[in-house]
Design an enzyme around this catalytic site. Structure first.
Site, PDB file in Angstrom:
ATOM      1  N   ASP A   1      -1.072  -9.546   6.912  1.00 35.05           N
ATOM      2  CA  ASP A   1      -0.518  -8.206   6.599  1.00 35.05           C
ATOM      3  C   ASP A   1       0.552  -7.758   5.751  1.00 35.05           C
ATOM      4  O   ASP A   1       1.519  -8.852   5.657  1.00 35.05           O
ATOM      5  CB  ASP A   1      -0.242  -7.577   8.283  1.00 35.05           C
ATOM      6  N   GLU A   2       0.904  -6.682   5.155  1.00 31.96           N
ATOM      7  CA  GLU A   2       2.118  -6.338   4.356  1.00 31.96           C
ATOM      8  C   GLU A   2       2.676  -7.297   3.358  1.00 31.96           C
ATOM      9  O   GLU A   2       3.835  -7.713   3.602  1.00 31.96           O
ATOM     10  CB  GLU A   2       3.013  -5.943   5.798  1.00 31.96           C
ATOM     11  N   VAL A   3       1.717  -7.588   2.577  1.00 29.20           N
ATOM     12  CA  VAL A   3       1.944  -8.318   1.347  1.00 29.20           C
ATOM     13  C   VAL A   3       2.226  -7.620   0.294  1.00 29.20           C
ATOM     14  O   VAL A   3       1.484  -7.237  -0.392  1.00 29.20           O
ATOM     15  CB  VAL A   3       0.763  -9.556   1.170  1.00 29.20           C
TER      16      VAL A   3
END
Ligand code: TNX
Length: 500
Positions: free
Chosen positions: A314-316
């Site tokens: 997630d959230e890269v």
């Protein structure tokens, strides 16, 4: 009053079953003995006055004993089961329960169903059963007939032990509370920017350095391999599967601080104790990174009997889409090579995945790629199931980026109706995550989890047609005494008619 509600229940109004010094616990199969022992510990007036569990293999078909709890395994006894020997997991967790003044009989095709039948017995008894000092009061079970089985195979909670560390005692307590509500998956978020929490022998600095702090600069901590295995065993004894997560390729600052070679510039990052997200990323093209992922997955997989390994994803914000795809494909291949099924947060749906992989949906409204591509979705929508969201603007602990989530918001929705193209058959189940940026103490953890975790449990267990907010809030109110006896610091939502 039961939470989660069973698929079907009728109360006869006849005299209840009462636990007396003559009460026996009888099982028909060695495989049922551990569940019998769980029940014995639950109702024993004191540890010294233990009730023994009797094995009577000829039980089925013959007359059943009186003054007894009878736990019987019957291969085809699942609620509504066909004769198929290969029961689906939901049917294997089903049971029937018949309580009269003479006896309480639980019948199930597998030990898990007996265990859930025992949790139902527990909730049918007065709250006093939860407290050793109060148990001397007479324990009774009302006369009822129940047929029950879960809607979904996946009924989970997640605990973020990276932002703030919680030790074995806190985790086993959570496991106990999950079991009471028939939850069967505990996902542990074991690594993030702020801390690495699981011992890896081939990369010892991960915990030595990367585990040495947490949000706010506290001392952090980590599980040794022996402690992790203790958690796995404790959970398995309660029919709960542990899902380990190592969040990658972002959310990796603790690892990047521990080993310079995981950074593309070969410079170790400083430890991080804030709460911003998205700034860290593994150097995905490097061989060091590939060896690191392989070692970490191998060591954790080797001590995890459950079939799943969660890679985060997630959230890269620091990688190109091509680099992200390269990472996901590699990580998926490594997880599979170590015999596990990959799970990733819903960002991984942008990549074409192996058909075995599982996608955990968390961002309502965000671009999701092909969420249904493998036909296996876990529902954790942040605006419903994130336990770290504040209940109201007035509640002190928690975040609010996905909104405020009151008890009714968390309960009153149907996973199968939420996302077009992802219907009942594609949904493995639901999972309620507790992110711990703002959660440092047990009291705060309890406050955010309860009552909302009980709501998640009912969404996962109870058929949609049997659920209604009006009925649920009454049953929830009735849990107050039990939760108080268990020492749970729950949120007294004004939406629930708690007894004064
Ligand atoms: C989003 S959920 C995150 C976490 C945060 C959480 C706080 C997810 C996959 N990523 O890193 O802790 O929001 O609510």
């Amino acid at each position: 009053m039961l939470v989660p509600a069973p698929a079907s229940i009728t109360a006869s109004g006849a005299a209840p079953f009462a636990v007396t010094p003559r009460t026996r616990i009888v099982v028909n199969d060695v495989a049922a003995v551990p569940v019998g022992v769980f029940l014995a510990r639950l109702i024993a007036p004191s540890p010294a006055a233990a009730i023994s569990v009797e094995l009577m293999t000829g039980l089925t078909g013959g007359p059943l004993p009186e003054d007894a709890f009878v736990l019987q395994l019957q291969p085809a006894a699942a609620a509504g089961a066909s004769q198929a020997p290969d029961l689906g997991s939901q049917q294997a967790e089903g049971y029937t329960l018949s309580a009269t003044a003479a006896r309480v009989v639980v019948t199930a095709p597998a030990p898990a169903g007996l265990f859930y039948g025992v949790q139902t017995i527990r909730q049918l008894m007065p709250a006093a059963v939860e407290h050793e000092w109060l148990r001397r009061k007479t324990l009774t079970v009302p006369a009822v007939e129940i047929t029950d089985a879960p809607r979904f195979a996946w009924r989970g909670a997640m605990l973020d032990v990276s932002r703030h560390f919680f030790g074995v005692e806190e985790v086993t307590r959570l496991i106990d509370l999950m079991a009471l509500h028939k939850l069967n998956r505990l996902h542990l978020h074991l690594a993030d920017d702020q801390g690495w929490r699981i011992q890896i022998e081939s990369w010892p600095n991960l915990t030595r350095h990367g585990g040495s702090t947490e949000v706010g600069g506290g001392p952090g901590g980590f599980y040794t391999k022996a402690q992790y295995q203790e958690i796995v065993r404790y959970a398995a004894d309660r029919f709960i599967t542990i899902i380990p997560e190592i969040d990658m390729p972002g959310h990796t600052n603790a690892a990047l601080a521990s080993y310079p070679e995981l950074n593309c510039d070969d410079v170790a990052r400083p430890l991080f104790t804030g709460i911003e997200v998205g700034f860290s990323a593994l150097c995905v093209e490097s061989e060091h990174t590939e060896r690191f992922i392989d070692d970490v997955v191998r060591e954790i997989a080797a001590m995890t009997p459950g079939p799943y390994f969660h890679i985060g994803g997630d959230e890269v914000k620091r990688l190109t889409p091509a680099q992200y795809e390269l990472f996901v494909k590699r990580a998926e291949a490594i997880v599979r090579a170590h015999g596990k099924t990959m799970i990733g947060w819903d960002e991984v749906a942008a990549v074409s995945l192996d058909p075995s992989s599982v996608i955990q949906y968390w961002r309502p409204g965000a671009p999701k790629g092909n969420l249904g591509q493998t036909g296996k979705v876990i529902f954790s929508p942040a605006n419903k199931l994130y336990l770290d969201m504040k209940y109201t603007p007035a509640t002190a602990i928690g975040l609010d980026w996905a909104g405020r989530v009151e008890v009714r918001d968390a309960y009153d929705w149907d996973p199968a109706a939420m996302t077009p193209g992802v219907g009942e058959g594609m949904i493995l189940g639901v999972e309620a995550p507790l992110w711990t940026e703002t959660v440092a103490r047990r009291a705060d953890l309890d406050y955010l989890m309860f009552p909302r975790l009980a709501g998640a449990a009912e969404i996962g267990w109870t058929p949609q047609a049997r659920r209604s907010w009006e009925d649920y809030r009454q049953r929830l109110a009735a849990q107050a005494g039990r939760w108080t006896a268990l020492g749970i610091n729950f949120y007294r939502s004004p939406q629930v008619p708690w007894a004064p």
